[in-house]
Scaffold this motif. Structure first.
Motif, mmCIF file in Angstrom:
data_model
loop_
_atom_site.group_PDB
_atom_site.id
_atom_site.type_symbol
_atom_site.label_atom_id
_atom_site.label_comp_id
_atom_site.label_asym_id
_atom_site.label_seq_id
_atom_site.Cartn_x
_atom_site.Cartn_y
_atom_site.Cartn_z
ATOM 1 N N GLY A 1 0.819 -1.214 0.000
ATOM 2 C CA GLY A 1 0.000 0.000 0.000
ATOM 3 C C GLY A 1 0.847 1.256 0.000
ATOM 4 N N PHE A 2 1.889 1.266 0.816
ATOM 5 C CA PHE A 2 2.795 2.424 0.850
ATOM 6 C C PHE A 2 3.484 2.602 -0.506
ATOM 7 N N SER A 3 3.826 1.463 -1.124
ATOM 8 C CA SER A 3 4.470 1.559 -2.432
ATOM 9 C C SER A 3 3.524 2.201 -3.438
ATOM 10 N N LEU A 4 2.258 1.841 -3.350
ATOM 11 C CA LEU A 4 1.279 2.461 -4.256
ATOM 12 C C LEU A 4 1.191 3.962 -3.993
ATOM 13 N N LEU A 5 1.186 4.327 -2.721
ATOM 14 C CA LEU A 5 1.156 5.760 -2.400
ATOM 15 C C LEU A 5 2.377 6.459 -2.994
ATOM 16 N N TYR A 6 3.510 5.750 -2.954
ATOM 17 C CA TYR A 6 4.734 6.337 -3.498
ATOM 18 C C TYR A 6 4.600 6.531 -5.004
ATOM 19 N N VAL A 7 4.019 5.530 -5.648
ATOM 20 C CA VAL A 7 3.868 5.629 -7.102
ATOM 21 C C VAL A 7 2.971 6.823 -7.447
ATOM 22 N N MET A 8 1.953 7.053 -6.617
ATOM 23 C CA MET A 8 1.038 8.159 -6.905
ATOM 24 C C MET A 8 1.660 9.518 -6.611
ATOM 25 N N THR A 9 2.460 9.582 -5.533
ATOM 26 C CA THR A 9 2.910 10.900 -5.082
ATOM 27 C C THR A 9 4.406 11.128 -5.262
ATOM 28 N N GLY A 10 5.178 10.070 -5.417
ATOM 29 C CA GLY A 10 6.618 10.228 -5.572
ATOM 30 C C GLY A 10 7.343 10.497 -4.273
ATOM 31 N N THR A 11 6.714 10.224 -3.158
ATOM 32 C CA THR A 11 7.390 10.465 -1.885
ATOM 33 C C THR A 11 6.844 9.521 -0.812
ATOM 34 N N PHE A 12 7.667 9.320 0.205
ATOM 35 C CA PHE A 12 7.193 8.584 1.376
ATOM 36 C C PHE A 12 6.966 9.518 2.565
ATOM 37 N N THR A 13 7.293 10.782 2.395
ATOM 38 C CA THR A 13 7.123 11.720 3.502
ATOM 39 C C THR A 13 5.629 11.961 3.728
ATOM 40 N N ILE A 14 5.199 11.765 4.967
ATOM 41 C CA ILE A 14 3.761 11.765 5.216
ATOM 42 C C ILE A 14 3.136 13.123 4.895
ATOM 43 N N THR A 15 3.810 14.188 5.321
ATOM 44 C CA THR A 15 3.204 15.508 5.078
ATOM 45 C C THR A 15 3.092 15.786 3.580
ATOM 46 N N GLU A 16 4.077 15.352 2.817
ATOM 47 C CA GLU A 16 4.016 15.594 1.369
ATOM 48 C C GLU A 16 2.923 14.753 0.724
ATOM 49 N N ILE A 17 2.711 13.557 1.265
ATOM 50 C CA ILE A 17 1.630 12.717 0.732
ATOM 51 C C ILE A 17 0.282 13.363 1.028
ATOM 52 N N ILE A 18 0.141 13.866 2.257
ATOM 53 C CA ILE A 18 -1.120 14.510 2.625
ATOM 54 C C ILE A 18 -1.361 15.723 1.742
ATOM 55 N N ALA A 19 -0.291 16.441 1.442
ATOM 56 C CA ALA A 19 -0.440 17.631 0.606
ATOM 57 C C ALA A 19 -0.972 17.268 -0.780
ATOM 58 N N GLN A 20 -0.744 16.015 -1.198
ATOM 59 C CA GLN A 20 -1.227 15.607 -2.525
ATOM 60 C C GLN A 20 -2.486 14.745 -2.429
ATOM 61 N N ALA A 21 -3.243 14.937 -1.352
ATOM 62 C CA ALA A 21 -4.413 14.085 -1.130
ATOM 63 C C ALA A 21 -5.360 14.097 -2.328
ATOM 64 N N ASP A 22 -5.509 15.273 -2.972
ATOM 65 C CA ASP A 22 -6.445 15.317 -4.094
ATOM 66 C C ASP A 22 -5.919 14.534 -5.300
#
Lengths: 805, 496
Positions: A180-201
């Motif tokens: 799941g985290f890997s998928l999030l990485y593929v979508m956002t290009g980062t593992f940093t939580i705040t940066e992922i949240i920033a790309q929630a949309d």
């Protein structure tokens, strides 16, 4: 590297010194040394409360594996601090408690405290990491240390079973989470939580949104023992009680809740998230409370109770996620606030109850409520603590559980106001399930207290003569029980210091635009407050059901729930099938018969290679460069083929050997015809030696019997030989045809042109062997040498296999 | 400088030959063998360093000064030198373990010469830049392995080694056939030249068939599905030091050859060839781990795990992105170290308990805590538990597969990960937990530390490869970049 980094690493480093303390300073209980660490960390973390309350977030960067996006970043906000305080605070109490619980002369304390410290560090790492992968690293370490603690008494069968179960379930969930985290990485290009949240949309738009959510939730649900993954938690009770109090009620099992809360900004607002989190939560709440009532072991009751309470917190987070959809109005955020509040309360009352169970076990030698009873007068302090804890859990005024339970009921009632997500039709289930589960919660809370401390005292069933526990063992639960009372009367001590900063992490201002939440708890909301009536009916029905327990308890047997949790049948059956099934699969292929192996390998080769040739349309025959074939060559080919074909049909060994030798000698003749005298000589030599060797061994060989085999056996053999033969031939012809058209020269021309001038020889083959490619020849000589030495060894060295390993 | 390239090949070859003449004097053999194995490691590290520092990060040597593509050329790039380092590490460690465990009869029967000849073949296979020469080095390696695997000549060994030999001979025969096809179609044997010419021909038609035969050949050496049948039983027979050396090293030579040929030569139809590799990887992982799950013997479980882990390496090649290749490279390094360590632990355990049957062991954690914990670390590393080396390598592979949307292989890899954990837990629970079978007074601490000392470096490495993942991974990415851009290799060899 900041102080907070050190705070995470310190327990690990400290753990390494534990064996030293245990071995060298054995007169003092190792726990006393360990105690210092969580206490210091707790005090250190307390200093962050004002900073967090002011809404700040502390981050520290530390590169670890930047090329994979894995960096050991610290992200300390209200949510992280709340958990960190629980970990170190309860950790301190648990270590203190364990000093009196575990005998320093009988127990392997170095192992115990090593695991415990490892857990503490890992758990701090989980909640303080700002990077999902670092969170994952620590997450798996908590699973590992948990399994080691469950298996602490590893000579017991049940401990091993429980350790394996928890490890398999939580690590499997962890692996899913990793995907799941890997998928999030593929979508956002980062593992940093705040940066992922920033790309929630961005994430919400992606087709990977749902898979990522499911995989992450698999991690959270396994860890937080949500149905149907909850089955590991009751078996985890094999761990020493301090561990159960610490890992399996107050901290580790809340890691899943932490993760859901932490990633809420990413996922909440979708109906899938809402339904999964609140649905699994509610069902777990109901299942846990319903099953807790049937347990007879104190710790099993507490385990199912924990499952149920975790479900309750989860369901509140689910309902709270609707706020993302409805614009963060107070009505919906209330559920999340209640979740955080209850999380704190649960840690206090459940921690104290576990410690009580440990005391009872320690002092009486049993945790079976059928043997216990009448301990109130013998253990008055323990009794008082358990009343406070259990009443709080049951939701009775004036304890902290009452407040959060009312808020829970309120938010479940509020959930019926949700007009989307199909809630118009199904919404009514929320308050109904909440009410029913609360009744069962009330019942088992009463069982916990009254079956242990009231009723008939049965000293003959107890292993020891009970008396009140030593003071050191009582202090930790007293502290927790005092907090239960204190938070009951003064809940607002927490509201703006701890809870509001935590809620802000779940509803970040960057997404919601809300800078602060006005949180105020009160015990009295007037008469026009439906949860009040729910609470009252819960207590009334609960008392009734407790009193009539014997009458309706048959229902468990009727539902086949009385022996073990039905999910356990699935788990146990799966493991059995796994081992037996894989043995079947393995034995099917690993037959030990060379012939079978060749069937598999060659069928694979034939199928794959022919398919490839077909796929690339590679079949070709090109006869343009073929020399004319004289008639005697045709005859020779015929003879060779006939001799080769005859071999399988000959039943006489000498004849077979001669036939094989015949083929070899004819091949030598071909070499002669194609003007390769040295090759012909070599071939003659090889054939002669082989035939001679065959004949030498002859004496030792058993009589050749006619093979009795089924026709299919022979047909398969025939098919495979034909297949391999035609494959090799087809490819050879096609390769030649392909090679004829290649646009460049073969390197052989170089050898032909230069063998005389540069190699000093006219026989090109010889020059290639000894000069151009002399290294090959040298190595082939080495091969022959090794083979010779090997033959000597094989003949002379005979061992029986027992001399060495 | 470039003559230095021959040292990883010539040094073990000469040492092996010298040791033949000292066969009856096992003490002197040990001293020479021990010193040489360390020397070999130093040579390997120095070579890797020199290659890393060189401008193209490739050093070549035209053997006998016959220019490429006509003569044989040795090529040391980052991948090859890394493999040579790994083989030297494992070579040294298993050798020192052998000193502690093997019977003197073996030493008198050329155990050490065969050992060094095996390393000759392995190092040569890594360093050669000529595909026929690769065949020859394979032969050196295999003939030594045949002897080592049957060394001692017990009934079990003779039976299983026979199958091992026959299956490998068949694969070698196909190797030769494939070489003939390749030469017929391209007219060359130099790998760089092959890369160039296959690119020019666009890897059409029959060349793909040839590629498949090579995949079959190297797959059989590397124990890919469904060609791994020779492995599990044959690795059970020989002494632990040999099982460890083989388990760590030999299949990886096959994998190395697959990666080399399918990144340098057959790279033009990845949607066909590399997809097949991906499916084979899935089968290898899955059936390998099922074998491990079904066993209750320390060594057999480990043998089946070799297969399943070879699948992960093939998975990296199958996914075929820089990250995936880097993951596979990292995985190879991790696997060689951890697998050898685990086999050595199996040997140490057998020495202590007298058996490899898990059901007959128990409580070793109580009687031999050091053994227990060192094993536990290695086992968890194998299962991919962070922050050990197994985690980072697996993670890189999974992340790359997710990026390339190969979700099927991700699912297989994760399920296999869980089953790996299950079977590693099984070893730990049976052998190290439960009631001790050994009495307190029978514990021989001195012997145990003697056994553990050679293994400790490997355990330290698996921890180190995890915590220091960044430099290792950067290096793996460097290797991946280098082998994914064959022009670099081709230019260095052919000098155009």
């Amino acid at each position: 590297m900041s102080l907070l980094h050190i705070a995470i690493i310190a327990p690990f480093l400290f753990a390494l010194t534990v064996p030293f303390f245990y071995k060298k300073i054995s007169s003092i209980h190792t726990g006393w040394f360990v105690l210092v660490l969580p206490a210091v960390l707790f005090v250190y973390l307390l200093t962050f409360i004002p900073t967090m309350a002011s809404g700040e977030v502390i981050t520290h960067m530390l590169n670890w594996v930047p090329s994979l996006g894995i960096n050991f970043n610290i992200h300390l906000d209200g949510l992280a601090l709340l958990f960190a305080l629980l970990i170190t605070g309860i950790g301190t109490l648990v270590v203190l408690y364990s000093i009196f619980y575990l005998d320093k002369n009988k127990e392997s304390l170095h192992n115990f405290y090593f695991y415990l410290l490892m857990f503490m560090g890992a758990m701090l790492g989980v909640v303080l990491s700002g990077n999902l992968m670092v969170l994952y690293v620590f997450w798996e370490l908590t699973s590992l240390s948990s399994a080691l603690l469950i298996g602490y008494w590893y000579n017991r069968e049940k401990s091993r079973y429980g350790a394996q179960k928890s490890m398999l379930i939580t690590v499997s969930g962890g692996f899913a989470m990793l995907a799941g985290f890997s998928l999030l990485y593929v979508m956002t290009g980062t593992f940093t939580i705040t940066e992922i949240i920033a790309q929630a949309d961005v994430i919400a738009q992606s087709s990977l949104f749902i898979p990522a959510m499911l995989l992450v939730l698999a991690g959270a649900f396994t860890k937080s023992a949500q149905f149907p993954f909850h089955i590991w938690l009751p078996d985890a009770m094999e761990a020493p009680t301090p561990v159960s109090a610490y890992l399996h009620s107050a901290t580790m099992v809340k890691a899943g809740i932490y993760l859901v809360a932490r990633l809420s900004p990413v996922f909440s607002g979708s109906s899938e998230w809402f339904w999964l989190v609140s649905g699994f939560g509610l069902f777990t709440l109901l299942w846990g409370s319903f099953n807790a009532v049937r347990q007879t072991d104190l710790k099993s009751i507490l385990a199912y109770s924990t499952i149920s309470q975790l479900g309750m917190i989860m369901s509140m987070l689910g309902v709270g996620s609707a706020a993302a959809f409805y614009g963060y109005k107070a009505g919906f955020t209330a559920a999340t606030i209640a979740a955080i509040f209850h999380l704190i309360n649960h840690s206090t009352f459940k921690g104290s109850l576990f410690m009580v169970a440990g005391i009872v076990d320690h002092e009486t030698g049993t945790r079976d409520i059928r043997k216990l009873g009448g301990l109130m007068t013998i253990m008055p302090i323990t009794f008082t603590i358990s009343v406070i804890g259990a009443f709080s859990m049951a939701g009775i005024y004036p304890f902290n559980g009452f407040l959060s339970k009312e808020l829970f009921l309120e938010s479940m009632l509020h959930a019926t106001d949700i007009t989307s997500f199909n809630m118009q039709s199904l919404g009514i289930l929320f308050p109904v399930v909440a009410w029913v589960a609360s009744v069962f919660t009330f019942v088992y809370s009463m069982i916990l207290v009254f079956k242990t401390f009231r009723g008939k005292y049965q000293p003959e069933k107890l292993e020891k003569k009970p008396h009140e526990a030593p003071i050191g063992m009582l202090i930790p639960p007293i502290v927790l029980a005092s907090l239960v009372v204190f938070f009951g009367f003064f809940p607002n001590v927490l509201s703006n210091t701890i809870i509001e900063p935590a809620v802000k992490a779940i509803y970040p201002a960057s997404l919601t635009g809300i800078e602060s939440f006005d949180i105020h708890f009160s015990a009295w909301h007037g008469f026009n407050y439906p949860p009040l009536y729910m609470t009252l009916t819960i207590i009334a029905v609960g008392i009734l059901m407790y009193l009539t327990l014997a009458k309706w308890q048959k229902i468990y047997a009727f539902l086949r729930l009385h022996k073990k949790d039905p999910i356990n049948y699935i788990y146990d059956g799966f493991l059995d099938k796994l081992v037996s099934g894989s043995a079947k699969v393995t034995n099917l292929q690993m037959t030990g018969l060379l012939r079978d192996y060749f069937v598999y390998m060659n069928v694979f080769l034939i199928a794959l290679a022919f398919y490839t040739l077909y796929h690339f349309n590679a079949f070709a025959i090109d006869t343009t460069n073929v020399a004319p074939i004289p008639i005697y060559v045709w005859i020779l080919v015929g003879i060779v083929a006939a001799a080769a074909l005859a071999v399988p049909f000959i039943n006489n060994r000498v004849a077979a050997i001669i036939s094989v030798g015949f083929v070899g000698f004819l091949v030598a003749l071909f070499f002669v015809m194609f003007r390769a005298p040295d090759l012909a000589l070599t071939q003659l030599l090889v054939e002669t030696v082989t035939t001679a060797l065959f004949l030498l061994c002859f004496y030792h060989l058993p009589e050749l019997r006619k093979e009795k085999s089924k026709p299919t056996f022979k047909w398969v053999n025939l098919f495979i030989s034909l297949g391999v033969g035609s494959l090799v031939t087809t490819m050879a012809l096609s390769a030649m045809a392909f090679g004829n058209k290649k646009p460049f020269e073969s390197i052989s021309n170089y050898f032909i042109e230069n063998s005389h001038d540069l190699g000093g020889g006219d026989n090109v083959v010889n020059v290639i062997l000894v000069d151009f490619r002399g290294m090959d020849t040298m190595l082939e000589i080495l091969v022959l040498g090794i083979a010779a030495l090997g033959v000597v060894t094989l003949i002379k060295l005979r061992m029986n296999g027992k001399e060495d390993v | 400088m470039s003559n230095f390239l021959t040292l990883p090949i010539l040094l073990p070859m000469f040492i092996g030959t010298i040791l033949i003449f000292l066969a009856k004097k096992h003490r002197i053999q040990r001293v020479i063998a021990g010193i040489s194995s360390i020397a070999l490691l130093i040579v390997a590290i120095y070579l890797a360093y020199a290659v890393y520092q060189s401008p193209d990060q490739i050093i070549t040597l035209e053997v006998g000064d016959w220019s490429a593509p006509f003569g044989i050329v040795l090529v040391a790039d980052m991948f090859a030198t890394m493999m040579v380092i790994l083989s030297s590490i494992v070579g040294a460690v298993c050798l020192f373990f052998a000193f502690k465990t093997i019977h003197s009869d073996r030493e008198k029967f050329y155990f050490y010469p065969f050992y060094f000849y095996l390393l000759t073949g392995v190092n040569g296979a890594f360093l050669t830049g000529d595909i026929f020469n690769l065949f020859v080095f394979f032969e050196v390696m295999l003939i030594s392995s045949y002897v080592l695997i049957v060394h001692g000549g017990t009934g079990y060994q003779l039976r299983e080694s026979f199958k091992y030999v026959v299956m490998n001979m068949v694969a070698s025969a196909f190797f030769l056939v494939a070489l003939a096809y390749l030469y017929a179609t391209t007219g060359t044997l130099n790998m760089a030249h092959l890369g160039e010419r296959v690119a020019e021909l666009g890897q059409e038609g029959i060349l793909n068939g040839v590629a498949i035969i090579f995949l079959f050949v190297f797959g059989a050496k590397g124990a890919l599905f469904p060609l791994y049948f020779w492995l599990p039983k044959s690795y059970y027979g020989p002494p632990a030091a040999i099982s460890a050396l083989f388990g760590g090293l030999l299949t990886k030579v096959g994998i190395y050859a697959i990666i080399r040929t399918f990144t340098l030569i057959f790279v033009h139809n990845p949607s066909f060839t590399h997809t097949i590799i991906l499916y084979l990887a899935a089968g290898t992982m899955f059936f390998g781990v099922l074998g491990a799950v079904s066993q209750f013997d320390f060594k057999r479980i480990l043998s089946f795990h070799i297969i399943s882990q070879v699948g992960y390496m093939a998975m990296g090649l199958g996914v075929f992105s820089p990250l995936a290749i880097a993951g596979a490279i990292y995985y190879i390094a991790h696997h060689i170290i951890v697998k050898s360590a685990l086999f050595l632990f199996a040997g140490a355990t057998e020495k202590i308990t007298g058996t490899t049957d898990l059901k007959k062991m128990g409580g070793l954690l109580k009687t031999h805590p050091w053994l227990g914990w060192l094993f536990f670390i290695s086992a968890m590393s194998l299962a991919g538990i962070p922050p050990l080396s197994g985690f980072f390598s697996k993670f890189a592979l999974i992340l790359s597969a997710v990026q390339e949307q190969e979700y099927f292989i991700v699912a297989v890899a994760l399920i296999v990960g869980v089953l790996t954990l299950f079977s590693m837990m099984k070893i730990f629970m049976y052998a190290f937990w439960r009631e001790p079978t050994i009495k307190e007074e029978d514990i021989n601490k001195k012997e145990m530390f003697g056994l553990l000392r050679p293994i400790i470096p490997l355990v330290v490495l698996t921890i180190g490869l995890g915590f220091l993942a960044e430099p290792i991974f950067t290096y793996s990415l460097g290797v991946a970049d280098q082998i994914l851009d064959p022009t670099n290799y081709i230019q260095a060899v052919l000098g155009k």
